[in-house]
Scaffold this motif. Structure first.
Motif, mmCIF file in Angstrom:
data_model
loop_
_atom_site.group_PDB
_atom_site.id
_atom_site.type_symbol
_atom_site.label_atom_id
_atom_site.label_comp_id
_atom_site.label_asym_id
_atom_site.label_seq_id
_atom_site.Cartn_x
_atom_site.Cartn_y
_atom_site.Cartn_z
ATOM 1 N N PRO A 183 -22.604 13.303 -47.161
ATOM 2 C CA PRO A 183 -22.764 13.028 -45.732
ATOM 3 C C PRO A 183 -21.642 13.682 -44.934
ATOM 4 C CG PRO A 183 -21.838 11.095 -46.818
ATOM 5 C CD PRO A 183 -22.056 12.140 -47.890
ATOM 6 N N GLY A 184 -21.872 13.923 -43.665
ATOM 7 C CA GLY A 184 -20.850 14.541 -42.810
ATOM 8 C C GLY A 184 -21.036 14.073 -41.383
ATOM 9 N N VAL A 185 -20.584 14.882 -40.447
ATOM 10 C CA VAL A 185 -20.725 14.505 -39.045
ATOM 11 C C VAL A 185 -22.209 14.538 -38.634
ATOM 12 C CG1 VAL A 185 -20.161 15.240 -36.681
ATOM 13 C CG2 VAL A 185 -18.375 15.145 -38.422
ATOM 14 N N ILE A 186 -22.964 15.447 -39.254
ATOM 15 C CA ILE A 186 -24.425 15.404 -39.076
ATOM 16 C C ILE A 186 -24.935 14.380 -40.094
ATOM 17 C CG2 ILE A 186 -26.578 16.725 -39.257
ATOM 18 C CD1 ILE A 186 -24.913 19.236 -38.574
ATOM 19 N N THR A 187 -25.513 13.305 -39.589
ATOM 20 C CA THR A 187 -25.848 12.182 -40.480
ATOM 21 C C THR A 187 -27.263 12.333 -41.067
ATOM 22 O OG1 THR A 187 -26.793 10.893 -38.690
ATOM 23 C CG2 THR A 187 -24.426 10.640 -39.072
ATOM 24 N N LYS A 188 -27.541 11.522 -42.081
ATOM 25 C CA LYS A 188 -28.860 11.499 -42.721
ATOM 26 C C LYS A 188 -29.929 11.194 -41.673
ATOM 27 C CE LYS A 188 -31.147 8.925 -46.461
ATOM 28 N NZ LYS A 188 -31.866 7.833 -45.800
ATOM 29 N N HIS A 189 -29.632 10.236 -40.818
ATOM 30 C CA HIS A 189 -30.582 9.826 -39.794
ATOM 31 C C HIS A 189 -30.909 10.998 -38.847
ATOM 32 C CE1 HIS A 189 -32.619 7.101 -37.108
ATOM 33 N NE2 HIS A 189 -31.966 7.679 -36.109
ATOM 34 N N THR A 190 -29.882 11.728 -38.445
ATOM 35 C CA THR A 190 -30.097 12.872 -37.549
ATOM 36 C C THR A 190 -30.947 13.935 -38.245
ATOM 37 O OG1 THR A 190 -27.933 12.459 -36.610
ATOM 38 C CG2 THR A 190 -28.901 14.581 -36.106
ATOM 39 N N LEU A 191 -30.635 14.205 -39.532
ATOM 40 C CA LEU A 191 -31.412 15.205 -40.280
ATOM 41 C C LEU A 191 -32.878 14.776 -40.348
ATOM 42 C CD1 LEU A 191 -29.005 15.901 -43.292
ATOM 43 C CD2 LEU A 191 -29.515 17.457 -41.410
ATOM 44 N N GLU A 192 -33.095 13.495 -40.652
ATOM 45 C CA GLU A 192 -34.472 12.992 -40.779
ATOM 46 C C GLU A 192 -35.230 13.077 -39.465
ATOM 47 O OE1 GLU A 192 -33.919 9.882 -44.495
ATOM 48 O OE2 GLU A 192 -33.729 9.129 -42.456
ATOM 49 N N SER A 193 -34.531 12.817 -38.355
ATOM 50 C CA SER A 193 -35.254 12.848 -37.088
ATOM 51 C C SER A 193 -35.613 14.287 -36.701
ATOM 52 C CB SER A 193 -34.482 12.125 -35.988
ATOM 53 O OG SER A 193 -33.280 12.785 -35.755
ATOM 54 N N VAL A 194 -34.788 15.249 -37.116
ATOM 55 C CA VAL A 194 -35.101 16.651 -36.807
ATOM 56 C C VAL A 194 -36.241 17.164 -37.686
ATOM 57 C CG1 VAL A 194 -34.179 19.005 -37.016
ATOM 58 C CG2 VAL A 194 -32.860 17.251 -35.835
ATOM 59 N N ILE A 195 -36.213 16.758 -38.948
ATOM 60 C CA ILE A 195 -37.156 17.319 -39.912
ATOM 61 C C ILE A 195 -38.466 16.519 -39.982
ATOM 62 C CG2 ILE A 195 -36.723 16.281 -42.188
ATOM 63 C CD1 ILE A 195 -35.740 19.242 -42.791
ATOM 64 N N GLY A 196 -38.421 15.306 -39.469
ATOM 65 C CA GLY A 196 -39.623 14.475 -39.413
ATOM 66 C C GLY A 196 -40.046 13.885 -40.744
ATOM 67 N N LYS A 197 -39.159 13.886 -41.734
ATOM 68 C CA LYS A 197 -39.459 13.152 -42.970
ATOM 69 C C LYS A 197 -38.196 12.611 -43.617
ATOM 70 C CE LYS A 197 -40.054 17.343 -45.712
ATOM 71 N NZ LYS A 197 -40.973 18.224 -46.377
ATOM 72 N N LYS A 198 -38.404 11.726 -44.579
ATOM 73 C CA LYS A 198 -37.283 11.042 -45.233
ATOM 74 C C LYS A 198 -36.494 11.983 -46.142
ATOM 75 C CE LYS A 198 -37.288 6.769 -43.902
ATOM 76 N NZ LYS A 198 -36.110 6.300 -43.175
ATOM 77 N N ILE A 199 -35.218 11.737 -46.215
ATOM 78 C CA ILE A 199 -34.351 12.489 -47.118
ATOM 79 C C ILE A 199 -33.782 11.508 -48.131
ATOM 80 C CG2 ILE A 199 -32.180 13.778 -47.251
ATOM 81 C CD1 ILE A 199 -32.778 14.875 -44.511
ATOM 82 N N GLU A 200 -33.835 11.908 -49.402
ATOM 83 C CA GLU A 200 -33.288 11.049 -50.461
ATOM 84 C C GLU A 200 -31.762 11.078 -50.372
ATOM 85 O OE1 GLU A 200 -33.641 11.804 -55.022
ATOM 86 O OE2 GLU A 200 -35.638 12.011 -54.108
#
Ligand code: TXA
Ligand code: MG
Length: 328
Positions: free
Chosen positions: A183-200
Protein backbone atom coordinates in the motif's frame (compact mmCIF):
# COMPACT_ATOMS: atom_id res chain seq x y z
CA UNK A 1 26.16 18.03 -9.34
CA UNK A 2 23.85 19.03 -12.20
CA UNK A 3 21.14 16.76 -13.58
CA UNK A 4 23.16 16.49 -16.78
CA UNK A 5 26.28 15.35 -14.90
CA UNK A 6 24.17 12.89 -12.89
CA UNK A 7 22.75 11.40 -16.11
CA UNK A 8 26.29 11.00 -17.48
CA UNK A 9 27.33 9.16 -14.31
CA UNK A 10 24.44 6.72 -14.67
CA UNK A 11 25.19 6.17 -18.36
CA UNK A 12 28.81 5.33 -17.46
CA UNK A 13 27.69 2.66 -14.98
CA UNK A 14 27.85 4.57 -11.67
CA UNK A 15 25.25 4.41 -8.91
CA UNK A 16 23.33 7.59 -8.18
CA UNK A 17 21.13 8.71 -5.29
CA UNK A 18 18.33 10.93 -6.59
CA UNK A 19 15.11 12.47 -5.24
CA UNK A 20 11.65 11.21 -6.13
CA UNK A 21 8.20 12.25 -4.90
CA UNK A 22 7.98 9.15 -2.66
CA UNK A 23 11.44 8.53 -1.17
CA UNK A 24 15.01 8.97 -2.46
CA UNK A 25 16.14 6.24 -4.87
CA UNK A 26 19.51 4.55 -5.44
CA UNK A 27 19.64 4.19 -9.21
CA UNK A 28 21.66 2.27 -11.77
CA UNK A 29 21.24 1.72 -15.48
CA UNK A 30 18.96 -1.32 -15.80
CA UNK A 31 20.99 -2.66 -18.72
CA UNK A 32 24.30 -2.60 -16.80
CA UNK A 33 24.55 -5.85 -14.82
CA UNK A 34 27.71 -4.80 -13.05
CA UNK A 35 26.00 -1.66 -11.74
CA UNK A 36 22.89 -3.64 -10.74
CA UNK A 37 25.05 -6.06 -8.74
CA UNK A 38 26.59 -3.08 -7.01
CA UNK A 39 23.13 -1.88 -5.86
CA UNK A 40 22.62 -5.16 -3.98
CA UNK A 41 26.12 -4.95 -2.52
CA UNK A 42 25.91 -1.31 -1.42
CA UNK A 43 22.52 -1.75 0.26
CA UNK A 44 23.29 -5.18 1.71
CA UNK A 45 20.12 -6.25 -0.06
CA UNK A 46 19.37 -9.97 -0.55
CA UNK A 47 19.78 -10.90 -4.21
CA UNK A 48 16.30 -12.49 -4.25
CA UNK A 49 14.59 -9.12 -3.64
CA UNK A 50 13.85 -7.61 -7.09
CA UNK A 51 14.27 -3.96 -8.09
CA UNK A 52 11.73 -1.69 -9.74
CA UNK A 53 12.40 0.13 -13.00
CA UNK A 54 11.91 3.88 -13.42
CA UNK A 55 11.07 5.40 -16.80
CA UNK A 56 10.63 8.96 -18.08
CA UNK A 57 8.02 8.25 -20.76
CA UNK A 58 5.18 5.75 -21.07
CA UNK A 59 6.38 4.64 -24.51
CA UNK A 60 9.46 3.08 -22.86
CA UNK A 61 7.15 0.49 -21.34
CA UNK A 62 6.52 -1.40 -24.59
CA UNK A 63 9.91 -3.02 -24.86
CA UNK A 64 10.06 -3.96 -21.16
CA UNK A 65 6.83 -5.94 -20.90
CA UNK A 66 5.07 -8.73 -22.80
CA UNK A 67 1.69 -7.02 -22.72
CA UNK A 68 -0.10 -4.09 -21.13
CA UNK A 69 -3.36 -5.51 -19.74
CA UNK A 70 -6.44 -3.28 -19.99
CA UNK A 71 -6.53 -2.76 -16.20
CA UNK A 72 -2.93 -1.54 -16.28
CA UNK A 73 -3.80 0.86 -19.13
CA UNK A 74 -6.50 2.45 -16.99
CA UNK A 75 -4.15 2.78 -14.02
CA UNK A 76 -1.37 4.25 -16.15
CA UNK A 77 -3.73 6.83 -17.70
CA UNK A 78 -4.96 7.79 -14.29
CA UNK A 79 -1.91 7.70 -12.06
CA UNK A 80 1.25 8.07 -14.16
CA UNK A 81 3.44 9.94 -13.69
CA UNK A 82 3.11 9.38 -9.95
CA UNK A 83 3.54 7.11 -6.92
CA UNK A 84 2.15 3.91 -8.46
CA UNK A 85 4.34 0.94 -9.39
CA UNK A 86 2.79 -1.65 -11.68
CA UNK A 87 3.90 -5.26 -12.02
CA UNK A 88 3.85 -6.75 -15.57
CA UNK A 89 4.97 -9.96 -17.30
CA UNK A 90 8.52 -9.07 -18.25
CA UNK A 91 10.00 -9.14 -21.73
CA UNK A 92 13.37 -10.70 -22.52
CA UNK A 93 14.89 -7.21 -22.56
CA UNK A 94 14.78 -7.06 -18.76
CA UNK A 95 17.69 -8.71 -16.98
CA UNK A 96 16.95 -11.54 -14.53
CA UNK A 97 19.22 -9.80 -12.07
CA UNK A 98 16.79 -6.86 -11.85
CA UNK A 99 13.75 -9.10 -11.30
CA UNK A 100 15.51 -11.70 -9.12
CA UNK A 101 14.62 -14.29 -11.78
CA UNK A 102 10.88 -13.65 -11.45
CA UNK A 103 8.84 -13.72 -14.68
CA UNK A 104 7.48 -10.27 -13.79
CA UNK A 105 8.88 -6.74 -13.63
CA UNK A 106 7.70 -3.76 -11.56
CA UNK A 107 7.79 -0.35 -13.26
CA UNK A 108 6.91 3.24 -12.41
CA UNK A 109 7.08 6.70 -13.97
CA UNK A 110 7.97 9.19 -11.21
CA UNK A 111 6.39 12.65 -11.22
CA UNK A 112 9.21 14.40 -9.38
CA UNK A 113 10.61 17.10 -11.72
CA UNK A 114 14.29 16.31 -11.01
CA UNK A 115 13.73 12.54 -11.32
CA UNK A 116 11.84 13.13 -14.55
CA UNK A 117 14.57 15.31 -16.08
CA UNK A 118 17.21 12.81 -15.05
CA UNK A 119 15.34 9.84 -16.53
CA UNK A 120 14.59 11.76 -19.71
CA UNK A 121 18.29 12.59 -20.19
CA UNK A 122 19.32 8.98 -19.53
CA UNK A 123 16.58 7.83 -21.91
CA UNK A 124 16.84 4.24 -20.65
CA UNK A 125 15.15 2.49 -17.72
CA UNK A 126 16.83 3.03 -14.36
CA UNK A 127 16.54 0.36 -11.67
CA UNK A 128 16.21 1.99 -8.25
CA UNK A 129 15.36 0.68 -4.82
CA UNK A 130 14.94 3.12 -1.95
CA UNK A 131 18.22 4.87 -1.01
CA UNK A 132 18.79 3.24 2.37
CA UNK A 133 20.70 0.32 3.78
CA UNK A 134 18.65 -2.87 3.66
CA UNK A 135 16.30 -3.04 6.66
CA UNK A 136 16.80 0.61 7.67
CA UNK A 137 14.23 3.41 7.32
CA UNK A 138 13.93 4.82 3.80
CA UNK A 139 15.44 8.25 3.18
CA UNK A 140 13.11 11.14 2.42
CA UNK A 141 15.80 13.83 2.63
CA UNK A 142 19.13 14.24 0.91
CA UNK A 143 20.79 14.37 4.34
CA UNK A 144 19.34 11.00 5.42
CA UNK A 145 20.29 9.31 2.14
CA UNK A 146 23.81 10.70 2.50
CA UNK A 147 24.14 9.56 6.10
CA UNK A 148 23.24 5.98 5.15
CA UNK A 149 25.13 5.73 1.89
CA UNK A 150 28.19 7.95 2.29
CA UNK A 151 31.54 6.32 1.44
CA UNK A 152 29.79 3.58 -0.50
CA UNK A 153 31.13 4.74 -3.85
CA UNK A 154 27.86 6.27 -5.03
CA UNK A 155 27.08 9.74 -6.41
CA UNK A 156 24.44 12.10 -5.05
CA UNK A 157 22.02 14.33 -6.89
CA UNK A 158 20.51 16.51 -4.17
CA UNK A 159 16.93 17.70 -3.95
CA UNK A 160 14.41 18.81 -1.39
CA UNK A 161 12.49 16.62 1.00
CA UNK A 162 10.42 13.95 -0.80
CA UNK A 163 6.91 15.44 -0.68
CA UNK A 164 4.96 12.19 -0.10
CA UNK A 165 7.46 10.46 2.18
CA UNK A 166 6.21 6.86 1.72
CA UNK A 167 7.23 4.41 -1.01
CA UNK A 168 4.97 3.94 -4.02
CA UNK A 169 1.91 1.71 -4.03
CA UNK A 170 2.73 -1.57 -5.81
CA UNK A 171 -0.05 -3.31 -7.73
CA UNK A 172 0.35 -6.57 -9.63
CA UNK A 173 -1.41 -6.55 -13.02
CA UNK A 174 0.44 -9.58 -14.38
CA UNK A 175 -2.11 -12.22 -13.42
CA UNK A 176 -5.84 -12.78 -13.80
CA UNK A 177 -6.69 -10.93 -10.60
CA UNK A 178 -5.26 -7.60 -9.60
CA UNK A 179 -3.30 -7.70 -6.37
CA UNK A 180 -2.05 -5.02 -4.04
CA UNK A 181 1.54 -5.91 -3.09
CA UNK A 182 2.36 -2.77 -1.11
CA UNK A 183 0.00 0.00 0.00
CA UNK A 184 1.08 3.62 -0.48
CA UNK A 185 -0.34 7.10 -0.75
CA UNK A 186 -2.59 5.79 -3.53
CA UNK A 187 -4.83 3.49 -1.51
CA UNK A 188 -6.54 0.20 -2.39
CA UNK A 189 -9.89 1.97 -2.24
CA UNK A 190 -8.77 4.65 -4.72
CA UNK A 191 -7.40 2.00 -7.11
CA UNK A 192 -10.67 0.05 -6.91
CA UNK A 193 -12.79 3.10 -7.59
CA UNK A 194 -10.73 3.97 -10.68
CA UNK A 195 -10.66 0.45 -12.06
CA UNK A 196 -14.23 -0.45 -11.12
CA UNK A 197 -13.41 -3.83 -9.58
CA UNK A 198 -12.04 -5.38 -6.42
CA UNK A 199 -8.33 -5.76 -5.81
CA UNK A 200 -7.00 -8.62 -3.71
CA UNK A 201 -4.93 -7.37 -0.78
CA UNK A 202 -1.71 -9.40 -0.82
CA UNK A 203 0.20 -6.88 1.28
CA UNK A 204 -0.72 -8.62 4.50
CA UNK A 205 -1.37 -12.18 5.59
CA UNK A 206 0.84 -15.20 5.41
CA UNK A 207 1.08 -15.79 1.68
CA UNK A 208 4.11 -13.96 0.34
CA UNK A 209 3.49 -12.47 -3.12
CA UNK A 210 6.40 -10.09 -3.23
CA UNK A 211 9.90 -10.96 -2.00
CA UNK A 212 10.08 -7.63 -0.16
CA UNK A 213 7.28 -8.80 2.14
CA UNK A 214 9.61 -11.40 3.66
CA UNK A 215 12.07 -8.92 4.97
CA UNK A 216 12.47 -6.80 8.03
CA UNK A 217 12.05 -3.28 6.87
CA UNK A 218 12.19 0.38 7.73
CA UNK A 219 13.58 -0.26 11.23
CA UNK A 220 15.54 2.25 13.28
CA UNK A 221 18.31 0.89 15.54
CA UNK A 222 16.42 1.74 18.74
CA UNK A 223 13.51 -0.32 19.99
CA UNK A 224 10.39 1.18 18.47
CA UNK A 225 6.98 0.92 20.07
CA UNK A 226 3.90 2.40 18.41
CA UNK A 227 1.03 3.66 20.56
CA UNK A 228 -2.13 3.31 18.54
CA UNK A 229 -5.30 4.84 19.93
CA UNK A 230 -7.34 7.94 20.48
CA UNK A 231 -5.64 11.07 21.71
CA UNK A 232 -7.06 10.62 25.22
CA UNK A 233 -5.81 7.03 25.51
CA UNK A 234 -2.34 7.94 24.28
CA UNK A 235 -2.11 10.85 26.71
CA UNK A 236 -3.18 8.58 29.55
CA UNK A 237 -0.63 5.91 28.64
CA UNK A 238 2.18 8.45 28.38
CA UNK A 239 1.34 10.10 31.68
CA UNK A 240 1.14 6.80 33.55
CA UNK A 241 4.11 5.06 32.03
CA UNK A 242 7.53 5.11 33.60
CA UNK A 243 10.39 5.99 31.25
CA UNK A 244 13.82 5.03 32.54
CA UNK A 245 15.68 8.34 32.66
CA UNK A 246 19.09 6.71 32.24
CA UNK A 247 18.21 5.61 28.70
CA UNK A 248 18.05 7.73 25.57
CA UNK A 249 14.45 8.09 24.48
CA UNK A 250 12.83 9.57 21.41
CA UNK A 251 9.16 10.43 21.17
CA UNK A 252 7.14 10.84 18.03
CA UNK A 253 4.11 12.80 19.01
CA UNK A 254 1.06 14.25 17.40
CA UNK A 255 0.09 17.70 18.49
CA UNK A 256 1.21 19.26 21.72
CA UNK A 257 4.50 18.99 23.53
CA UNK A 258 4.80 16.40 26.26
CA UNK A 259 4.59 17.68 29.80
CA UNK A 260 7.65 15.84 31.10
CA UNK A 261 11.16 16.07 29.72
CA UNK A 262 13.70 13.28 29.69
CA UNK A 263 17.47 13.60 29.29
CA UNK A 264 17.35 11.85 25.91
CA UNK A 265 16.44 13.75 22.79
CA UNK A 266 12.79 14.30 22.03
CA UNK A 267 11.59 14.61 18.48
CA UNK A 268 8.23 15.43 17.04
CA UNK A 269 6.18 14.41 14.08
CA UNK A 270 4.08 17.51 14.38
CA UNK A 271 0.96 16.51 12.51
CA UNK A 272 -2.70 16.98 13.20
CA UNK A 273 -4.77 14.06 14.47
CA UNK A 274 -6.86 14.16 11.32
CA UNK A 275 -4.37 14.60 8.53
CA UNK A 276 -2.20 11.55 8.11
CA UNK A 277 -0.65 12.89 4.91
CA UNK A 278 1.63 15.12 6.97
CA UNK A 279 2.33 12.19 9.28
CA UNK A 280 3.32 10.01 6.31
CA UNK A 281 5.54 12.71 4.85
CA UNK A 282 7.47 13.04 8.15
CA UNK A 283 7.61 9.44 9.35
CA UNK A 284 10.93 8.32 7.84
CA UNK A 285 12.63 11.59 8.68
CA UNK A 286 11.63 11.03 12.29
CA UNK A 287 12.95 7.43 12.27
CA UNK A 288 16.21 8.57 10.65
CA UNK A 289 16.51 11.33 13.27
CA UNK A 290 16.15 8.70 15.97
CA UNK A 291 19.08 6.80 14.48
CA UNK A 292 21.14 9.95 14.15
CA UNK A 293 20.53 10.75 17.83
CA UNK A 294 21.24 7.09 18.76
CA UNK A 295 17.90 6.79 20.51
CA UNK A 296 17.70 3.51 22.37
CA UNK A 297 13.94 3.54 22.82
CA UNK A 298 11.39 5.16 20.55
CA UNK A 299 7.75 5.76 21.35
CA UNK A 300 5.69 6.83 18.38
CA UNK A 301 2.05 7.82 18.52
CA UNK A 302 -0.35 6.76 15.79
CA UNK A 303 -3.79 8.35 15.95
CA UNK A 304 -6.85 6.20 15.57
CA UNK A 305 -8.73 7.86 12.72
CA UNK A 306 -10.71 6.88 9.64
CA UNK A 307 -8.15 8.58 7.39
CA UNK A 308 -7.53 6.50 4.20
CA UNK A 309 -3.76 6.43 4.82
CA UNK A 310 -4.07 4.56 8.12
CA UNK A 311 -3.64 1.04 6.59
CA UNK A 312 -0.54 2.23 4.71
CA UNK A 313 1.01 3.61 7.89
CA UNK A 314 0.13 0.47 9.85
CA UNK A 315 1.81 -1.59 7.09
CA UNK A 316 5.09 0.36 7.45
CA UNK A 317 4.97 0.66 11.23
CA UNK A 318 4.30 -3.06 11.78
CA UNK A 319 7.56 -3.77 10.00
CA UNK A 320 9.52 -0.87 11.49
CA UNK A 321 8.47 -1.83 15.02
CA UNK A 322 8.69 -5.58 14.38
CA UNK A 323 5.09 -5.95 15.37
CA UNK A 324 5.22 -3.74 18.46
CA UNK A 325 2.05 -1.77 17.75
CA UNK A 326 0.22 -1.33 21.04
CA UNK A 327 -3.50 -0.87 20.51
CA UNK A 328 -4.76 1.21 23.43
O1 TXA B 1 8.56 4.69 -4.19
C1 TXA B 1 9.26 3.74 -4.55
O2 TXA B 1 8.78 2.70 -5.05
C2 TXA B 1 10.79 3.84 -4.32
C3 TXA B 1 11.32 4.96 -5.22
C4 TXA B 1 12.82 5.07 -5.18
O3 TXA B 1 10.84 4.78 -6.52
N1 TXA B 1 11.42 2.58 -4.58
C5 TXA B 1 11.28 1.51 -3.75
O4 TXA B 1 12.00 0.38 -4.12
O5 TXA B 1 10.59 1.53 -2.74
P1 TXA B 1 12.28 -0.84 -3.12
O6 TXA B 1 13.21 -1.72 -3.84
O7 TXA B 1 12.71 -0.31 -1.82
O8 TXA B 1 10.90 -1.54 -3.02
C6 TXA B 1 10.35 -2.23 -4.15
C7 TXA B 1 9.45 -3.33 -3.68
C8 TXA B 1 10.18 -4.42 -2.94
O9 TXA B 1 9.40 -4.81 -1.81
C9 TXA B 1 10.25 -5.58 -3.95
O10 TXA B 1 10.23 -6.85 -3.33
C10 TXA B 1 8.99 -5.35 -4.77
O11 TXA B 1 8.85 -3.94 -4.84
N2 TXA B 1 9.13 -5.89 -6.13
C11 TXA B 1 9.98 -5.47 -7.09
N3 TXA B 1 9.86 -6.21 -8.21
C12 TXA B 1 8.88 -7.12 -7.95
C13 TXA B 1 8.26 -8.17 -8.71
N4 TXA B 1 8.63 -8.44 -9.95
N5 TXA B 1 7.27 -8.89 -8.10
C14 TXA B 1 6.87 -8.62 -6.85
N6 TXA B 1 7.42 -7.64 -6.09
C15 TXA B 1 8.40 -6.91 -6.62
MG1 MG C 1 13.02 -0.17 0.18
Amino acid sequence: MTVHEAAQKLLRGALLVFPTETVYGLGALASNEKAIRKIFRVKGRPIHNPLILHIAEKRQLNELVQEIPSSAKILIDHFWPGPLTICFKKSKNVSDLVTAELPTVCIRQPSHPIAHRLLAMVNEPVAAPSANLSGKPSATTFRDAKRQLLKKGVYFLPGRKSPLGIESTVVDCSGRNLRLLRPGVITKHTLESVIGKKIEDSSKGKKVRSPGQLLRHYSPSGKLMVLFGTREKRRKYLSQHHFDKKERWAFGLIGKKMKFVLPGTIFFIASSEQNLNTYASRLYRFLNNCDRAKAKHIVLELPKTKHPLLPTLVNRLEKASRGRIRAL
